[in-house]
Design a protein around this motif. Structure first.
Motif, PDB file in Angstrom:
ATOM      1  N   UNK A  17       0.834  -1.084  -0.171  1.00 25.67           N
ATOM      2  CA  UNK A  17       0.038   0.117   0.036  1.00 25.67           C
ATOM      3  C   UNK A  17       0.849   1.196  -0.018  1.00 25.67           C
ATOM      4  N   UNK A  18       0.435   2.347  -0.603  1.00 25.64           N
ATOM      5  CA  UNK A  18       1.105   3.647  -0.422  1.00 25.64           C
ATOM      6  C   UNK A  18       0.324   4.483   0.331  1.00 25.64           C
ATOM      7  N   UNK A  19       0.983   4.718   1.539  1.00 28.18           N
ATOM      8  CA  UNK A  19       0.190   5.389   2.458  1.00 28.18           C
ATOM      9  C   UNK A  19       0.102   6.776   2.113  1.00 28.18           C
ATOM     10  N   UNK A  20       0.893   7.408   1.605  1.00 25.42           N
ATOM     11  CA  UNK A  20       1.114   8.848   1.164  1.00 25.42           C
ATOM     12  C   UNK A  20       2.147   9.100   0.133  1.00 25.42           C
ATOM     13  N   UNK A  21       1.969  10.141  -0.850  1.00 29.42           N
ATOM     14  CA  UNK A  21       3.009  10.144  -1.691  1.00 29.42           C
ATOM     15  C   UNK A  21       2.674  11.729  -2.317  1.00 29.42           C
ATOM     16  N   UNK A  22       3.747  12.173  -2.750  1.00 32.11           N
ATOM     17  CA  UNK A  22       3.702  13.456  -3.129  1.00 32.11           C
ATOM     18  C   UNK A  22       4.784  13.605  -4.443  1.00 32.11           C
ATOM     19  N   UNK A  23       4.174  14.675  -5.332  1.00 32.63           N
ATOM     20  CA  UNK A  23       4.914  14.985  -6.594  1.00 32.63           C
ATOM     21  C   UNK A  23       5.198  16.464  -6.591  1.00 32.63           C
ATOM     22  N   UNK A  24       6.573  16.755  -6.544  1.00 33.20           N
ATOM     23  CA  UNK A  24       6.907  18.241  -6.207  1.00 33.20           C
ATOM     24  C   UNK A  24       6.068  18.899  -5.121  1.00 33.20           C
ATOM     25  N   UNK A  56      -3.872   7.914  -0.882  1.00 30.63           N
ATOM     26  CA  UNK A  56      -3.282   7.007  -0.451  1.00 30.63           C
ATOM     27  C   UNK A  56      -3.843   5.896  -1.343  1.00 30.63           C
ATOM     28  N   UNK A  57      -3.100   4.736  -1.578  1.00 26.20           N
ATOM     29  CA  UNK A  57      -3.457   3.827  -2.554  1.00 26.20           C
ATOM     30  C   UNK A  57      -3.384   2.486  -1.993  1.00 26.20           C
ATOM     31  N   UNK A  58      -4.279   1.555  -2.362  1.00 28.58           N
ATOM     32  CA  UNK A  58      -4.171   0.144  -1.806  1.00 28.58           C
ATOM     33  C   UNK A  58      -3.455  -0.524  -2.701  1.00 28.58           C
ATOM     34  N   UNK A  59      -3.063  -1.925  -2.268  1.00 32.25           N
ATOM     35  CA  UNK A  59      -2.285  -2.651  -3.079  1.00 32.25           C
ATOM     36  C   UNK A  59      -3.057  -3.138  -4.411  1.00 32.25           C
ATOM     37  N   UNK A  60      -2.384  -3.073  -5.653  1.00 36.91           N
ATOM     38  CA  UNK A  60      -2.776  -3.470  -6.991  1.00 36.91           C
ATOM     39  C   UNK A  60      -4.034  -2.462  -7.368  1.00 36.91           C
ATOM     40  N   UNK A  61      -3.901  -1.460  -7.223  1.00 35.79           N
ATOM     41  CA  UNK A  61      -5.064  -0.575  -7.364  1.00 35.79           C
ATOM     42  C   UNK A  61      -4.797   0.876  -7.699  1.00 35.79           C
ATOM     43  N   UNK A  62      -5.614   1.675  -7.852  1.00 38.91           N
ATOM     44  CA  UNK A  62      -5.387   3.110  -8.233  1.00 38.91           C
ATOM     45  C   UNK A  62      -6.217   3.672  -9.060  1.00 38.91           C
ATOM     46  N   UNK A  63      -6.154   5.072  -9.343  1.00 37.34           N
ATOM     47  CA  UNK A  63      -7.015   5.485  -9.995  1.00 37.34           C
ATOM     48  C   UNK A  63      -8.168   6.163  -9.617  1.00 37.34           C
ATOM     49  N   UNK A  64      -9.090   7.143  -9.910  1.00 32.90           N
ATOM     50  CA  UNK A  64     -10.292   7.457  -9.378  1.00 32.90           C
ATOM     51  C   UNK A  64     -10.328   8.267  -8.315  1.00 32.90           C
ATOM     52  N   UNK A 113      10.417  15.305 -12.155  1.00 29.26           N
ATOM     53  CA  UNK A 113       9.488  15.586 -10.909  1.00 29.26           C
ATOM     54  C   UNK A 113      10.241  14.829  -9.814  1.00 29.26           C
ATOM     55  N   UNK A 114       9.925  15.255  -8.414  1.00 24.24           N
ATOM     56  CA  UNK A 114      10.252  14.521  -7.503  1.00 24.24           C
ATOM     57  C   UNK A 114       9.254  14.025  -6.757  1.00 24.24           C
ATOM     58  N   UNK A 115       9.295  12.532  -6.751  1.00 24.18           N
ATOM     59  CA  UNK A 115       8.194  11.725  -6.091  1.00 24.18           C
ATOM     60  C   UNK A 115       8.843  11.467  -4.676  1.00 24.18           C
ATOM     61  N   UNK A 116       7.946  11.453  -3.648  1.00 23.88           N
ATOM     62  CA  UNK A 116       8.355  11.169  -2.348  1.00 23.88           C
ATOM     63  C   UNK A 116       7.112  10.280  -1.956  1.00 23.88           C
ATOM     64  N   UNK A 117       7.370   9.118  -1.167  1.00 21.00           N
ATOM     65  CA  UNK A 117       6.232   8.249  -0.861  1.00 21.00           C
ATOM     66  C   UNK A 117       6.606   7.469   0.197  1.00 21.00           C
ATOM     67  N   UNK A 118       5.580   6.974   1.096  1.00 18.71           N
ATOM     68  CA  UNK A 118       5.594   6.160   2.181  1.00 18.71           C
ATOM     69  C   UNK A 118       5.017   4.747   1.882  1.00 18.71           C
ATOM     70  N   UNK A 119       5.565   3.553   2.125  1.00 21.10           N
ATOM     71  CA  UNK A 119       5.065   2.243   1.801  1.00 21.10           C
ATOM     72  C   UNK A 119       4.906   1.371   2.795  1.00 21.10           C
TER      73      UNK A 119
END
Length: 176
Positions: A43-50, A56-64, A82-88
């Motif tokens: 799961x991606x708990x949080x992320x940022x772009x620039x 947040x994103x569940x496993x094997x999912x996304x969009x919407x 871009x700079x992408x930072x994330x917590x997994x």
């Protein structure tokens, strides 16, 4: 020509030139909404772009789900990154075996679990776009990331990436 007509023409010309100075310049950068896709079992708990936050994103999912916004140039140029930072969260379903919610046992289990979260940062090239649109961030095995920012979306033939929704982590990841 009469003096009145000359004055009217002169005032019209001056007014037209003055109004041209009032036209705001076209923006060089805009804020674009951010959407994410996890192609892994994490799961991606949080992320940022620039520094603009994504959902947040569940496993094997996304969009919407979209958050606002990543600042990007209106026109794509070679070398755009871009700079992408994330917590997994590598084990997003661990809580199924925890003590009941709200108990000291649950809080202790959560604290142990959260200590296993990993944090990442990557400078990522942005796929070429003709028109700035939705910023799509794809989280791939081995902590790899792919980013698009055009007016197209996953599943369309003109989309720059065609990743399977479910990708398995290899036994060992290449060194980055």
């Amino acid at each position: 020509m009469s003096r009145v007509l000359i004055r009217v023409l002169w005032l019209t010309l001056i007014s037209g030139l003055a109004l041209q100075g009032c036209t705001p310049p076209k923006p060089v950068r805009l804020g674009a909404p951010i959407e994410g896709y996890s192609h892994t079992s994490a799961a991606i708990n949080r992320f940022s772009v620039n520094r603009g936050g994504g959902p947040n994103i569940s496993p094997y999912s996304g969009g919407g789900k979209q958050n606002c916004c990543a600042s990007l140039p209106v026109k794509w140029h070679p070398g755009l990154t871009v700079v992408v930072e994330w917590e997994k969260d590598p084990d997003p379903y661990a809580s199924a075996n925890w003590p009941p919610l709200g108990t000291d046992g649950y809080r202790a289990a959560y604290k142990l679990h959260a200590a296993k979260y990993t944090r990442h940062r990557a400078v990522v090239p942005v796929a070429r776009y003709e028109e700035l649109g939705l910023v799509n961030v794809h989280f791939l095995p081995c902590n790899q990331v792919a980013v698009s920012a055009g007016a197209t979306y996953p599943g369309r033939p003109d989309y720059p990436f065609h990743f399977p929704q479910k990708m398995q982590e290899p036994a060992t990841c290449p060194e980055s």
